[in-house]
Design an enzyme around this catalytic site. Structure first.
Site, PDB file in Angstrom:
ATOM      1  N   ASP A  29      -3.950   3.401   0.471  1.00 42.98           N
ATOM      2  CA  ASP A  29      -4.846   2.884  -0.557  1.00 42.98           C
ATOM      3  C   ASP A  29      -6.276   2.744  -0.041  1.00 42.98           C
ATOM      4  O   ASP A  29      -6.488   2.467   1.144  1.00 42.98           O
ATOM      5  CB  ASP A  29      -4.302   1.512  -1.002  1.00 42.98           C
ATOM      6  CG  ASP A  29      -4.819   1.125  -2.367  1.00 42.98           C
ATOM      7  OD1 ASP A  29      -5.428   1.971  -3.051  1.00 42.98           O
ATOM      8  OD2 ASP A  29      -4.628  -0.042  -2.748  1.00 42.98           O
ATOM      9  N   GLY A  30      -7.221   2.925  -0.948  1.00 45.50           N
ATOM     10  CA  GLY A  30      -8.621   2.658  -0.603  1.00 45.50           C
ATOM     11  C   GLY A  30      -9.511   3.886  -0.505  1.00 45.50           C
ATOM     12  O   GLY A  30     -10.652   3.786  -0.066  1.00 45.50           O
ATOM     13  N   ARG A  32     -10.975   5.653  -2.875  1.00 48.32           N
ATOM     14  CA  ARG A  32     -12.171   5.626  -3.734  1.00 48.32           C
ATOM     15  C   ARG A  32     -13.165   4.565  -3.256  1.00 48.32           C
ATOM     16  O   ARG A  32     -14.373   4.771  -3.311  1.00 48.32           O
ATOM     17  CB  ARG A  32     -11.784   5.374  -5.189  1.00 48.32           C
ATOM     18  CG  ARG A  32     -11.034   6.554  -5.787  1.00 48.32           C
ATOM     19  CD  ARG A  32     -10.824   6.395  -7.249  1.00 48.32           C
ATOM     20  NE  ARG A  32     -10.038   5.197  -7.553  1.00 48.32           N
ATOM     21  CZ  ARG A  32      -9.620   4.870  -8.773  1.00 48.32           C
ATOM     22  NH1 ARG A  32      -9.907   5.646  -9.802  1.00 48.32           N
ATOM     23  NH2 ARG A  32      -8.913   3.782  -8.975  1.00 48.32           N
ATOM     24  N   TRP A  34     -13.572   3.723  -0.201  1.00 50.97           N
ATOM     25  CA  TRP A  34     -14.214   4.327   0.973  1.00 50.97           C
ATOM     26  C   TRP A  34     -15.348   5.255   0.523  1.00 50.97           C
ATOM     27  O   TRP A  34     -16.455   5.226   1.073  1.00 50.97           O
ATOM     28  CB  TRP A  34     -13.181   5.107   1.789  1.00 50.97           C
ATOM     29  CG  TRP A  34     -13.729   5.712   3.049  1.00 50.97           C
ATOM     30  CD1 TRP A  34     -13.755   5.161   4.295  1.00 50.97           C
ATOM     31  CD2 TRP A  34     -14.366   7.005   3.168  1.00 50.97           C
ATOM     32  NE1 TRP A  34     -14.361   6.016   5.193  1.00 50.97           N
ATOM     33  CE2 TRP A  34     -14.742   7.152   4.523  1.00 50.97           C
ATOM     34  CE3 TRP A  34     -14.655   8.028   2.276  1.00 50.97           C
ATOM     35  CZ2 TRP A  34     -15.389   8.291   5.000  1.00 50.97           C
ATOM     36  CZ3 TRP A  34     -15.307   9.168   2.746  1.00 50.97           C
ATOM     37  CH2 TRP A  34     -15.656   9.294   4.096  1.00 50.97           C
ATOM     38  N   HIS A  46     -10.524  11.102  -1.118  1.00 49.59           N
ATOM     39  CA  HIS A  46      -9.157  11.631  -1.112  1.00 49.59           C
ATOM     40  C   HIS A  46      -8.998  12.709  -0.026  1.00 49.59           C
ATOM     41  O   HIS A  46      -7.971  12.787   0.642  1.00 49.59           O
ATOM     42  CB  HIS A  46      -8.804  12.225  -2.486  1.00 49.59           C
ATOM     43  CG  HIS A  46      -8.735  11.191  -3.582  1.00 49.59           C
ATOM     44  ND1 HIS A  46      -8.054  10.013  -3.443  1.00 49.59           N
ATOM     45  CD2 HIS A  46      -9.261  11.167  -4.839  1.00 49.59           C
ATOM     46  CE1 HIS A  46      -8.160   9.292  -4.556  1.00 49.59           C
ATOM     47  NE2 HIS A  46      -8.891   9.974  -5.415  1.00 49.59           N
ATOM     48  N   ASN A  77      -1.022   6.983 -11.901  1.00 46.16           N
ATOM     49  CA  ASN A  77      -2.284   7.671 -11.599  1.00 46.16           C
ATOM     50  C   ASN A  77      -2.716   8.652 -12.682  1.00 46.16           C
ATOM     51  O   ASN A  77      -3.872   9.067 -12.725  1.00 46.16           O
ATOM     52  CB  ASN A  77      -2.206   8.404 -10.243  1.00 46.16           C
ATOM     53  CG  ASN A  77      -2.253   7.479  -9.046  1.00 46.16           C
ATOM     54  OD1 ASN A  77      -1.691   7.767  -7.991  1.00 46.16           O
ATOM     55  ND2 ASN A  77      -2.928   6.336  -9.174  1.00 46.16           N
ATOM     56  N   ARG A  80      -5.969   8.053 -14.668  1.00 41.70           N
ATOM     57  CA  ARG A  80      -7.315   8.274 -14.116  1.00 41.70           C
ATOM     58  C   ARG A  80      -8.033   9.388 -14.897  1.00 41.70           C
ATOM     59  O   ARG A  80      -7.415  10.068 -15.703  1.00 41.70           O
ATOM     60  CB  ARG A  80      -7.221   8.632 -12.634  1.00 41.70           C
ATOM     61  CG  ARG A  80      -6.666   7.469 -11.850  1.00 41.70           C
ATOM     62  CD  ARG A  80      -6.829   7.636 -10.377  1.00 41.70           C
ATOM     63  NE  ARG A  80      -6.338   6.438  -9.715  1.00 41.70           N
ATOM     64  CZ  ARG A  80      -6.512   6.148  -8.438  1.00 41.70           C
ATOM     65  NH1 ARG A  80      -7.164   6.997  -7.673  1.00 41.70           N
ATOM     66  NH2 ARG A  80      -6.038   5.040  -7.926  1.00 41.70           N
ATOM     67  N   GLU A 216      10.110  -4.735   6.333  1.00 35.80           N
ATOM     68  CA  GLU A 216       8.991  -5.578   6.761  1.00 35.80           C
ATOM     69  C   GLU A 216       7.720  -5.013   6.116  1.00 35.80           C
ATOM     70  O   GLU A 216       7.584  -3.799   5.962  1.00 35.80           O
ATOM     71  CB  GLU A 216       8.847  -5.532   8.296  1.00 35.80           C
ATOM     72  CG  GLU A 216       9.992  -6.165   9.038  1.00 35.80           C
ATOM     73  CD  GLU A 216      10.071  -7.683   8.794  1.00 35.80           C
ATOM     74  OE1 GLU A 216       9.019  -8.330   8.682  1.00 35.80           O
ATOM     75  OE2 GLU A 216      11.207  -8.194   8.725  1.00 35.80           O
TER      76      GLU A 216
END
Ligand code: FPP
Length: 249
Positions: A29-30, A32, A34, A46, A77, A80, A216
């Site tokens: 994740d992240g 966009r 970034w 991406h 998604n 989008r 975990e």
């Protein structure tokens, strides 16, 4: 104490190679955020995310992790913009073309979970082609979740189970947790030992809901395109410090 030969030492993190998780799942994740942080279009995030994936497969392979399952495109998604979806699909195509050589060199076996039937026919073919070409590779399974949603996976599994009961392939009384697992897309893999999610989001987001029951969870604030080998090692090292109770004492 394991011998130093069985350890991978990186900065402050030490990984015991005898105790690496067998299956690691990642919510990448992240991308966009970034891109936005660097004033770049989403697709650059991406694309950088795809490069990160290659680096992480390499290190997971080095650590002898058997299966890496990553969330690459969710059933959600599709909401989008058309442009972003088109760019991500193009990226998948380029990734498959470019990474085949890498997968053969590293002996990566590619697999996909999710409903591929909604993808463009040529892209479906490209996925199936790389899956076929890498099917005998035995170092690591790279499982891409594409048009994947756990609720959709369960719906498909339930429909198939009903069909099999109706056709008398299975009996209602035989339905057990193990049988349900065998109807899921992940039937060939053990449940993940560890889930990593980047970019500081504290959600499962419809990813492997059944399979993550006792995994975990490790959350980092690092955005996926910035996630490096040392960050993966840190996650594995943290996992090895955890006491897995699995509902018992
Ligand atoms: C999450 O970041 C990422 C995605 C929805 C797409 C994942 C795709 C890749 C990592 C590309 C590489 C994968 C392959 C197999 C080529 P986001 O777009 O949700 O970012 P945000 O949370 O900052 O909005």
């Amino acid at each position: 104490m394991p011998s130093s030969k069985t350890k991978q030492n990186l900065r402050s993190s030490v990984v015991d190679l005898q105790k690496t998780p067998s299956h690691v799942a990642i919510i990448m994740d992240g991308n966009r955020r970034w891109a936005k942080k660097h004033s770049l279009p989403a697709i650059v995030g991406h694309t950088k995310g795809a490069q990160t994936l290659t680096n992480i497969v390499k290190v997971a392979n080095k650590l002898k992790i058997k299966t890496l399952t990553v969330f690459a495109f969710s059933t959600e998604n599709w909401s989008r913009s058309e442009k972003e979806i088109k760019n991500i699909m193009k990226l998948f195509n380029v990734y498959l073309k470019k990474q085949l050589k890498f997968m053969q060199k590293e002996k990566v076996r590619l697999d996909v979970i999710g409903d591929l039937s909604k993808l463009d026919k040529n892209l479906q073919k490209a996925f199936l082609d790389v899956i076929d070409k890498t099917k005998n590779n035995q170092n690591i399974n790279l499982v891409l979740a594409i048009n994947y949603g756990a609720k959709n996976e369960m719906k498909r599994a339930i429909l198939k189970m009903i069909e099999d009961v109706e056709n008398k392939k299975i009996l209602k009384k035989d339905i057990s947790e193990n049988l349900i697992s065998s109807y899921l897309d992940t039937k060939n893999y053990p449940d993940p030992d560890l889930l990593i999610r980047t970019s500081n989001e504290n959600r499962i987001s419809n990813f492997l809901l059944w399979q993550l029951s006792y995994s975990e969870i490790y959350i980092t604030k690092i955005l996926w395109p910035d996630f490096k080998e040392k960050d993966f090692i840190e996650a594995i090292s943290e996992f090895q410090k955890r006491k897995r109770r699995l509902g018992g004492n």
